[in-house]
Design a protein around this motif. Structure first.
Motif, mmCIF file in Angstrom:
data_model
loop_
_atom_site.group_PDB
_atom_site.id
_atom_site.type_symbol
_atom_site.label_atom_id
_atom_site.label_comp_id
_atom_site.label_asym_id
_atom_site.label_seq_id
_atom_site.Cartn_x
_atom_site.Cartn_y
_atom_site.Cartn_z
ATOM 1 N N GLN A 271 50.416 -96.846 23.221
ATOM 2 C CA GLN A 271 50.540 -96.347 24.541
ATOM 3 C C GLN A 271 51.504 -95.123 24.556
ATOM 4 O OE1 GLN A 271 50.701 -100.084 26.508
ATOM 5 N NE2 GLN A 271 49.935 -98.939 28.274
ATOM 6 N N VAL A 272 51.281 -94.063 25.500
ATOM 7 C CA VAL A 272 52.289 -93.059 25.508
ATOM 8 C C VAL A 272 53.524 -93.382 26.488
ATOM 9 C CG1 VAL A 272 52.768 -90.780 26.492
ATOM 10 C CG2 VAL A 272 50.438 -91.179 25.329
ATOM 11 N N ASN A 273 54.657 -93.207 25.724
ATOM 12 C CA ASN A 273 55.897 -93.482 26.526
ATOM 13 C C ASN A 273 56.652 -92.416 26.878
ATOM 14 O OD1 ASN A 273 55.339 -95.899 24.515
ATOM 15 N ND2 ASN A 273 56.710 -96.787 25.620
ATOM 16 N N VAL B 210 50.804 -94.740 31.273
ATOM 17 C CA VAL B 210 51.825 -94.398 30.538
ATOM 18 C C VAL B 210 52.857 -95.263 30.874
ATOM 19 C CG1 VAL B 210 53.864 -92.587 30.332
ATOM 20 C CG2 VAL B 210 51.288 -91.903 30.393
ATOM 21 N N ILE C 140 59.248 -88.119 24.722
ATOM 22 C CA ILE C 140 57.913 -88.770 24.991
ATOM 23 C C ILE C 140 57.349 -88.837 23.677
ATOM 24 C CG2 ILE C 140 55.513 -87.918 25.629
ATOM 25 C CD1 ILE C 140 57.549 -87.054 27.960
ATOM 26 N N TYR C 141 57.171 -90.170 23.853
ATOM 27 C CA TYR C 141 56.443 -90.910 22.317
ATOM 28 C C TYR C 141 54.796 -91.124 22.413
ATOM 29 C CZ TYR C 141 61.321 -92.006 21.782
ATOM 30 O OH TYR C 141 62.760 -91.699 21.427
ATOM 31 N N ILE C 142 54.284 -90.367 21.587
ATOM 32 C CA ILE C 142 52.675 -90.107 21.789
ATOM 33 C C ILE C 142 52.058 -90.669 20.315
ATOM 34 C CG2 ILE C 142 52.984 -88.040 23.147
ATOM 35 C CD1 ILE C 142 52.316 -86.553 20.724
ATOM 36 N N LYS D 180 54.027 -93.701 15.910
ATOM 37 C CA LYS D 180 54.408 -92.935 17.120
ATOM 38 C C LYS D 180 55.266 -91.796 16.827
ATOM 39 C CE LYS D 180 54.032 -94.235 21.098
ATOM 40 N NZ LYS D 180 54.369 -95.632 21.772
ATOM 41 N N ALA E 127 52.840 -85.838 29.808
ATOM 42 C CA ALA E 127 52.377 -87.193 29.188
ATOM 43 C C ALA E 127 50.920 -87.525 29.150
ATOM 44 C CB ALA E 127 53.164 -88.281 29.969
ATOM 45 N N ASN F 61 48.692 -86.179 26.285
ATOM 46 C CA ASN F 61 48.785 -86.801 25.057
ATOM 47 C C ASN F 61 48.154 -88.072 24.953
ATOM 48 O OD1 ASN F 61 50.701 -85.050 23.199
ATOM 49 N ND2 ASN F 61 51.882 -84.805 25.205
ATOM 50 N N ILE F 62 47.370 -88.344 26.149
ATOM 51 C CA ILE F 62 46.668 -89.702 25.995
ATOM 52 C C ILE F 62 45.451 -89.523 25.184
ATOM 53 C CG2 ILE F 62 45.532 -91.648 27.421
ATOM 54 C CD1 ILE F 62 47.477 -91.266 29.586
#
Length: 411
Positions: free
Chosen positions: A43-45, A74, A103-105, A119, A137, A140-141
């Motif tokens: 998941q995006v963080n 998110v 942002i961690y994608i 990530k 965010a 970037n999903i």
């Protein structure tokens, strides 16, 4: 007085730091859980790193808004870099200012391995308002939802329906839609359930598949258990919480079924054929053992065709009764005595009618018995057994030891 105000100010500041960037939907991160909560998931963080100077009340509210608006899409977290144990984490994540939003994608693995995601860290440099943070965010999903076709060929962009269901590793969730783009919710679910569930998408233009699944409206969501091609329709409101609850319920049912199947494998194979009582040992095993002994007194002469035919019909009745008993977890153990070879004394002691066949039950622990004086057919005996289970009707006690005499020996 100044000293007192200074102490009060420090107290308020400390409270502000503690309360900053915390909320119901914000995960408090540290060196111990960062890998699990951020790097090990697809998941995006959105993670805000801060210290006491970064305890910005305005930004804290914006981050809280992001966590509420994007719940289920998110994951939002915070790291307090003033905590000594978090210093190395803040260094590793290259925190150079406070507050800093990373942002961690999800991104493909370096070696291109299928089913593996790494990530990527991006320092957010945009406007620090909930609207803009959320937009960045969600943009970037990425989608791991497989487009499904009814055709026989598999391409880089689409997989056929049978091949998709043929993947034995995971259960599946399929969205039938009339929209040209994959919905954000389904994209987010594909990341949330990465490595646990396969998500697919069927367009309304795939008319054969739509008819095959009997889709009544769009969107429709179907769940398929591992190894199954039977669709289970999701009938709730299509939001994140309801869909997740549906998936969890199906997973729970699948787990329970798997455990039940495993337990059944440990059990000896069920044989519907009732046992023939040929000896005194067989008789006592049935009467005195676990459960209630259900004995049929039959007259079987294998040298006569009519007798063989009648006997086979009687055994079929007993097999059906035994199978039904297994289904409902009944207490009865089915056995039969061939009165041509055994049972003259047994029949007399238990006052069994001369007109055979006869069905009866004996409870050796309670020393009681009951003879069914109705017809020897499945319906009549089933009703008799139902009365027995319900405690209806009269039972007779006995004080003697049941004996299986041998007719041939007497002759």
């Amino acid at each position: 007085m100044k000293g007192f105000k200074y102490i009060i100010g420090l107290t308020l500041l400390a409270f502000g730091v503690k309360a900053a960037y915390e909320g119901k939907n914000i995960v408090v991160l540290d060196e111990k859980n960062f890998q699990k909560e951020v790097m090990d998931i697809a998941q995006v963080n959105v993670v805000v790193f801060y210290n006491k100077e970064g305890a910005n009340e305005r930004l804290s509210k914006e981050i809280t808004t992001v966590s509420e608006k994007l719940r289920g899409f998110v994951k939002v977290g915070s790291v307090n870099c003033d905590i000594e144990d978090n210093e190395s984490l803040c260094d590793i994540e290259e925190v150079t200012e406070h507050p800093q939003i990373n942002i961690y994608i999800p991104a493909p693995a370096d070696d291109g391995s299928k089913g593996v995601i790494k990530k990527a860290r991006v320092v957010y440099k945009g406007i620090k308002k909930a609207k803009y943070i959320a937009e960045y965010a969600t943009s970037n999903i990425v989608s791991l939802v497989a487009p499904i076709t009814g055709g026989e060929t598999v391409t880089n962009s689409k997989i056929n329906f049978s091949s998709f269901l043929g993947v034995k590793t995971y259960p599946k969730l399929i969205l039938c839609t009339d929209k040209p783009e994959t919905p954000l919710l389904f994209r987010a679910l594909s990341l949330e359930y990465f490595g646990k569930l396969l998500l697919g998408e069927i367009s309304n233009t795939e008319t054969e598949l739509i008819e095959k699944l009997n889709v009544q409206k769009f969107p429709s969501i179907f769940y398929f258990e591992i190894g199954s091609d039977v669709p289970i329709l999701f009938e709730g409101k299509g939001n994140h919480d309801n869909i997740v609850a549906f998936i969890e319920e199906r997973e729970k049912i699948a787990k329970e079924n798997a455990e039940k199947a495993k337990e059944e494998e440990k059990q000896p194979l069920f044989d519907p054929l009732p046992e023939e009582i040929k000896s005194q040992e067989d008789l006592l095993k049935c009467i005195n053992g676990f459960g209630v002994c259900a004995i049929s007194i039959l007259s079987y002469e294998p040298d006569f065709e009519e007798s063989v035919k009648q006997h086979n019909e009687e055994i079929e009745i007993l097999k059906k009764l035994k199978e039904q008993n297994k289904k409902i977890g009944g207490p009865f153990k089915y056995a039969w005595i061939n009165s041509v070879e055994h049972g003259k004394k047994f029949i007399k002691d238990f006052d069994v009618p001369d007109m055979l066949p006869v069905f009866m039950i004996i409870n050796g622990k309670k020393k009681v018995y009951r003879v069914d004086r109705g017809a020897f057919d499945e319906e009549s005996i089933s009703n008799f057994l139902k009365d027995v289970r319900m405690g209806r009707g009269r039972f007779f006690s006995y004080k003697f030891d049941p004996q299986l005499d041998n007719v041939k020996d007497e002759l």
